[in-house]
Design a protein around this motif. Structure first.
Motif, PDB file in Angstrom:
ATOM      1  N   GLY A 118       0.793  -1.220   0.000  1.00  0.00           N
ATOM      2  CA  GLY A 118       0.000   0.000   0.000  1.00  0.00           C
ATOM      3  C   GLY A 118       0.827   1.271   0.000  1.00  0.00           C
ATOM      4  O   GLY A 118       1.535   1.579  -0.943  1.00  0.00           O
ATOM      5  N   HIS A 119       0.746   2.023   1.111  1.00  0.00           N
ATOM      6  CA  HIS A 119       1.388   3.332   1.226  1.00  0.00           C
ATOM      7  C   HIS A 119       2.887   3.241   1.492  1.00  0.00           C
ATOM      8  O   HIS A 119       3.596   4.248   1.405  1.00  0.00           O
ATOM      9  CB  HIS A 119       0.764   4.095   2.395  1.00  0.00           C
ATOM     10  CG  HIS A 119       1.012   3.408   3.712  1.00  0.00           C
ATOM     11  ND1 HIS A 119       0.295   2.294   4.104  1.00  0.00           N
ATOM     12  CD2 HIS A 119       1.917   3.637   4.690  1.00  0.00           C
ATOM     13  CE1 HIS A 119       0.731   1.890   5.281  1.00  0.00           C
ATOM     14  NE2 HIS A 119       1.710   2.677   5.657  1.00  0.00           N
ATOM     15  N   GLU A 120       3.397   2.063   1.841  1.00  0.00           N
ATOM     16  CA  GLU A 120       4.794   1.940   2.252  1.00  0.00           C
ATOM     17  C   GLU A 120       5.750   2.363   1.128  1.00  0.00           C
ATOM     18  O   GLU A 120       5.525   2.043  -0.041  1.00  0.00           O
ATOM     19  CB  GLU A 120       5.109   0.509   2.691  1.00  0.00           C
ATOM     20  CG  GLU A 120       4.407   0.109   3.972  1.00  0.00           C
ATOM     21  CD  GLU A 120       4.730  -1.308   4.400  1.00  0.00           C
ATOM     22  OE1 GLU A 120       4.353  -1.667   5.533  1.00  0.00           O
ATOM     23  OE2 GLU A 120       5.336  -2.059   3.608  1.00  0.00           O
ATOM     24  N   LYS A 121       6.821   3.019   1.502  1.00  0.00           N
ATOM     25  CA  LYS A 121       7.785   3.548   0.542  1.00  0.00           C
ATOM     26  C   LYS A 121       9.094   2.754   0.548  1.00  0.00           C
ATOM     27  O   LYS A 121      10.114   3.233   0.039  1.00  0.00           O
ATOM     28  CB  LYS A 121       8.102   5.014   0.850  1.00  0.00           C
ATOM     29  CG  LYS A 121       6.885   5.914   0.963  1.00  0.00           C
ATOM     30  CD  LYS A 121       6.157   6.048  -0.369  1.00  0.00           C
ATOM     31  CE  LYS A 121       4.993   7.041  -0.250  1.00  0.00           C
ATOM     32  NZ  LYS A 121       4.194   7.112  -1.499  1.00  0.00           N
ATOM     33  N   TYR A 122       9.072   1.572   1.089  1.00  0.00           N
ATOM     34  CA  TYR A 122      10.314   0.824   1.237  1.00  0.00           C
ATOM     35  C   TYR A 122      10.025  -0.680   1.296  1.00  0.00           C
ATOM     36  O   TYR A 122       8.885  -1.116   1.467  1.00  0.00           O
ATOM     37  CB  TYR A 122      11.018   1.229   2.538  1.00  0.00           C
ATOM     38  CG  TYR A 122      10.123   1.044   3.751  1.00  0.00           C
ATOM     39  CD1 TYR A 122       9.994  -0.192   4.375  1.00  0.00           C
ATOM     40  CD2 TYR A 122       9.378   2.102   4.259  1.00  0.00           C
ATOM     41  CE1 TYR A 122       9.150  -0.376   5.461  1.00  0.00           C
ATOM     42  CE2 TYR A 122       8.526   1.938   5.342  1.00  0.00           C
ATOM     43  CZ  TYR A 122       8.427   0.695   5.943  1.00  0.00           C
ATOM     44  OH  TYR A 122       7.579   0.521   7.009  1.00  0.00           O
ATOM     45  N   GLN A 123      11.102  -1.468   1.143  1.00  0.00           N
ATOM     46  CA  GLN A 123      11.088  -2.889   1.443  1.00  0.00           C
ATOM     47  C   GLN A 123      12.098  -3.131   2.551  1.00  0.00           C
ATOM     48  O   GLN A 123      13.204  -2.569   2.533  1.00  0.00           O
ATOM     49  CB  GLN A 123      11.484  -3.725   0.215  1.00  0.00           C
ATOM     50  CG  GLN A 123      10.318  -4.202  -0.625  1.00  0.00           C
ATOM     51  CD  GLN A 123      10.749  -5.258  -1.635  1.00  0.00           C
ATOM     52  OE1 GLN A 123      11.570  -5.005  -2.504  1.00  0.00           O
ATOM     53  NE2 GLN A 123      10.177  -6.441  -1.511  1.00  0.00           N
ATOM     54  N   LEU A 124      11.724  -3.946   3.522  1.00  0.00           N
ATOM     55  CA  LEU A 124      12.636  -4.312   4.592  1.00  0.00           C
ATOM     56  C   LEU A 124      13.335  -5.607   4.206  1.00  0.00           C
ATOM     57  O   LEU A 124      12.723  -6.673   4.178  1.00  0.00           O
ATOM     58  CB  LEU A 124      11.873  -4.496   5.902  1.00  0.00           C
ATOM     59  CG  LEU A 124      11.288  -3.221   6.517  1.00  0.00           C
ATOM     60  CD1 LEU A 124      10.387  -3.565   7.687  1.00  0.00           C
ATOM     61  CD2 LEU A 124      12.389  -2.281   6.962  1.00  0.00           C
ATOM     62  N   ILE A 125      14.617  -5.504   3.871  1.00  0.00           N
ATOM     63  CA  ILE A 125      15.408  -6.665   3.490  1.00  0.00           C
ATOM     64  C   ILE A 125      16.592  -6.738   4.443  1.00  0.00           C
ATOM     65  O   ILE A 125      17.430  -5.828   4.481  1.00  0.00           O
ATOM     66  CB  ILE A 125      15.884  -6.566   2.025  1.00  0.00           C
ATOM     67  CG1 ILE A 125      14.658  -6.458   1.098  1.00  0.00           C
ATOM     68  CG2 ILE A 125      16.732  -7.763   1.648  1.00  0.00           C
ATOM     69  CD1 ILE A 125      15.011  -6.244  -0.364  1.00  0.00           C
ATOM     70  N   ASP A 175       8.216   1.746  -3.689  1.00  0.00           N
ATOM     71  CA  ASP A 175       6.842   2.249  -3.606  1.00  0.00           C
ATOM     72  C   ASP A 175       6.037   1.573  -4.712  1.00  0.00           C
ATOM     73  O   ASP A 175       6.290   1.811  -5.895  1.00  0.00           O
ATOM     74  CB  ASP A 175       6.868   3.770  -3.777  1.00  0.00           C
ATOM     75  CG  ASP A 175       5.482   4.405  -3.749  1.00  0.00           C
ATOM     76  OD1 ASP A 175       4.484   3.673  -3.841  1.00  0.00           O
ATOM     77  OD2 ASP A 175       5.406   5.640  -3.642  1.00  0.00           O
ATOM     78  N   ASP A 176       5.084   0.717  -4.331  1.00  0.00           N
ATOM     79  CA  ASP A 176       4.313  -0.036  -5.335  1.00  0.00           C
ATOM     80  C   ASP A 176       3.711   0.874  -6.395  1.00  0.00           C
ATOM     81  O   ASP A 176       3.754   0.566  -7.600  1.00  0.00           O
ATOM     82  CB  ASP A 176       3.194  -0.832  -4.648  1.00  0.00           C
ATOM     83  CG  ASP A 176       3.691  -2.136  -4.046  1.00  0.00           C
ATOM     84  OD1 ASP A 176       4.871  -2.478  -4.262  1.00  0.00           O
ATOM     85  OD2 ASP A 176       2.897  -2.805  -3.365  1.00  0.00           O
ATOM     86  N   LYS A 177       3.136   1.987  -5.957  1.00  0.00           N
ATOM     87  CA  LYS A 177       2.476   2.884  -6.906  1.00  0.00           C
ATOM     88  C   LYS A 177       3.491   3.489  -7.876  1.00  0.00           C
ATOM     89  O   LYS A 177       3.278   3.488  -9.096  1.00  0.00           O
ATOM     90  CB  LYS A 177       1.737   3.993  -6.161  1.00  0.00           C
ATOM     91  CG  LYS A 177       0.979   4.940  -7.073  1.00  0.00           C
ATOM     92  CD  LYS A 177       0.294   6.040  -6.274  1.00  0.00           C
ATOM     93  CE  LYS A 177      -0.397   7.031  -7.203  1.00  0.00           C
ATOM     94  NZ  LYS A 177      -1.014   8.158  -6.452  1.00  0.00           N
ATOM     95  N   SER A 178       4.615   3.994  -7.338  1.00  0.00           N
ATOM     96  CA  SER A 178       5.636   4.606  -8.194  1.00  0.00           C
ATOM     97  C   SER A 178       6.266   3.587  -9.130  1.00  0.00           C
ATOM     98  O   SER A 178       6.536   3.880 -10.297  1.00  0.00           O
ATOM     99  CB  SER A 178       6.724   5.254  -7.327  1.00  0.00           C
ATOM    100  OG  SER A 178       6.194   6.318  -6.565  1.00  0.00           O
ATOM    101  N   VAL A 179       6.497   2.372  -8.606  1.00  0.00           N
ATOM    102  CA  VAL A 179       7.078   1.317  -9.441  1.00  0.00           C
ATOM    103  C   VAL A 179       6.127   0.964 -10.577  1.00  0.00           C
ATOM    104  O   VAL A 179       6.539   0.822 -11.743  1.00  0.00           O
ATOM    105  CB  VAL A 179       7.409   0.073  -8.592  1.00  0.00           C
ATOM    106  CG1 VAL A 179       7.736  -1.127  -9.481  1.00  0.00           C
ATOM    107  CG2 VAL A 179       8.582   0.361  -7.663  1.00  0.00           C
TER     108      VAL A 179
END
Length: 492
Positions: A460-467, A475-479
């Motif tokens: 959703g709104h998250e701007k990162y992936q935790l790896i 960002d799913d939307k930006s990607v």
């Protein structure tokens, strides 16, 4: 204020160290935030232990320290058995009990908290009640926005934010009450006037271990409403009549109960429901009257969210027409069934759905839009409830025509292992697994045809992936927008 005045709110403590009564200008629990005259509260957290930083805090000018452990310090040491509880008392006292100067609405439940808080905000603002929001996305009052690290802030940040709301003219605050926040006492000392339950389904079992413990955490918001019935300050529990857990919650609170639901057995209910591709229209029925509303949201789950907000409006004696106006003013919530604008012949939607129930809800809502084909991109978080992984996969394949399994926030886990856990819930050729999330989104978009709907779920709104321990920008939307632009160029 003086240390003696600040500690006066604590019923039990032991004072060690120098006999002095310094002026306290700030309360903090991160040593980086210490400045001369601070009270440093040394608390053991899940990831770090504040007690390790006491000397650093003193070097930076801490005038006193609060801890559950005895030390030989150069400044006064307040010893307590439960430092988290003590911090909540002290923060409340330091900021002059801000929640008592506001009408506080707390929203809890597995799904829908963020959307409900925004809908309640819309209803109250339409009635001329200046309202602040505290939750997953941000802490917001008017045009001023502060970043939110947790759904429910720790007790110190919560009281500080409520004080800012109060001092800047707000009359109400609506906040998300997470199960973590409730069980960890982040809302201790917060005078909640209205508590809302959205629903309860499986989630966070990595933390709570059992559904019973999870239920107990959610129930705390309602049991803590208090047992005194003050004439001019009544408390209300707003419960989802159609969710079985509401019956358990009803027995745990002495507050006035208002129910909402789809059937007329609820106090606030909906009828004449009509769903469209991006909107939903229905009639809200309350004990004080009816009104028609057209939400700028799709899906039956958003009808429930709107009814919860309408119930708050009814409790606050807001006219039904104003309630409808407030609900219609909410144009959308970032990462919640958010449509990605583009020129292609298919629809792309980003949603935060990361539980079995929320995934089912958004896929059903998308299905009501009569797509040619429904494709979903979905993953499961690492270091979290493993039991829901095959369930999520099964729902994705059952309610979508095709599923693309991928990484969410793998954290310290091997993302391939997470995908194998998901694959245990499905059989056949209804899915593909791609570890790389960008590649998974690109595969789904390139597979789409005219009239299809692609749901990109989980972040959703998250701007990162935790790896591992890194926050990688994502960002799913930006990607999705970037891939769609690339595809457009390729087609030229």
């Amino acid at each position: 204020m003086r240390l003696s005045e600040l500690t006066g709110c604590l019923p039990f403590y032991v004072m060690k160290g120098p006999e002095s009564d310094p002026e306290i200008v700030k309360v903090c629990h991160h040593h980086q935030d210490v400045e001369p005259g601070s009270l440093f509260t040394a608390i053991k957290g899940e990831k770090s232990d504040g007690r390790f930083y006491i000397e650093k805090a003193i070097e930076k000018g801490a005038a006193a320290v609060l801890s559950d452990t005895e030390y030989d310090l150069s400044v006064p040491l307040i010893m307590v058995k439960q430092p988290r509880h003590a911090l909540a008392y002290i923060a409340n006292h330091f900021y002059d009990y801000p929640s008592f100067g506001l009408n506080v609405i707390g929203v809890t439940g597995t799904n829908g908290k963020t959307t409900v808080t925004h809908m309640v905000h819309g209803v109250l603002e339409s009635a001329g009640i200046k309202t602040g929001i505290i939750g997953t996305l941000y802490m917001k009052q008017g045009d001023r926005i502060k970043k939110s690290e947790n759904t429910t802030p720790d007790s110190l940040l919560l009281q500080q934010t409520l004080a800012e709301f109060r001092d800047e003219g707000s009359r109400a605050a609506v906040l998300e009450a997470s199960s973590h926040g409730l069980s960890q006492g982040r809302m201790y000392g917060c005078d909640v006037d209205i508590a809302i339950l959205t629903n309860l389904t499986q989630d966070h079992l990595d933390y709570h271990e059992t559904m019973e413990h999870y239920k107990c955490a959610k129930t705390l918001l309602f049991s803590q409403l208090g047992h005194t019935h003050v004439k001019n300050a009544p408390k209300f529990a707003v419960l989802n009549h159609d969710d079985p857990f509401s019956k358990e919650v009803a027995t745990a609170t002495s507050a006035h109960i208002i129910t909402y639901g789809i059937t007329s057995e609820a106090d606030v209910y909906a009828k004449n429901i009509h769903s469209y591709s991006e909107t939903t229209s229905f009639t809200i029925c309350t004990p004080s009257g009816e009104t028609d509303v057209e939400l700028r949201f799709a899906g039956m789950f958003n009808v429930y969210n709107a009814l919860a907000a309408a119930a708050v409006g009814f409790v606050k004696r807001i006219p039904t027409g104003v309630i409808a106006k407030g609900l219609e003013s909410v144009s959308g919530v970032p990462g919640r069934f958010e449509i990605v604008k583009h020129n292609g012949p298919y629809t792309v939607i980003v949603d935060y759905a990361h539980t079995p129930d929320s995934l089912k809800n958004i896929l059903q809502a998308a299905g009501e839009m009569k797509p040619n084909k429904l494709i979903t991109v979905i993953g499961c978080g690492g270091d979290r409830d493993r039991a829901k992984r095959p369930i999520m996969a099964k729902i994705a394949c059952e309610f979508a025509d095709y599923a693309v399994f991928t990484s969410d926030n793998p954290r310290s886990e091997d993302p391939k292992k997470i995908l194998r856990d998901m694959e245990k819930g499905v059989q056949g050729n209804s899915y593909i697994s791609l570890v790389d999330r960008r590649a998974a989104i690109k595969y789904a978009l390139k597979s789409a045809e005219a009239g299809d709907i692609i749901i990109i779920a989980g972040k959703g709104h998250e701007k990162y992936q935790l790896i591992n321990k890194e926050k990688i920008p994502f960002d799913d939307k930006s990607v999705a927008e970037s891939i769609l632009n690339e595809m457009l160029i390729e087609d030229v």
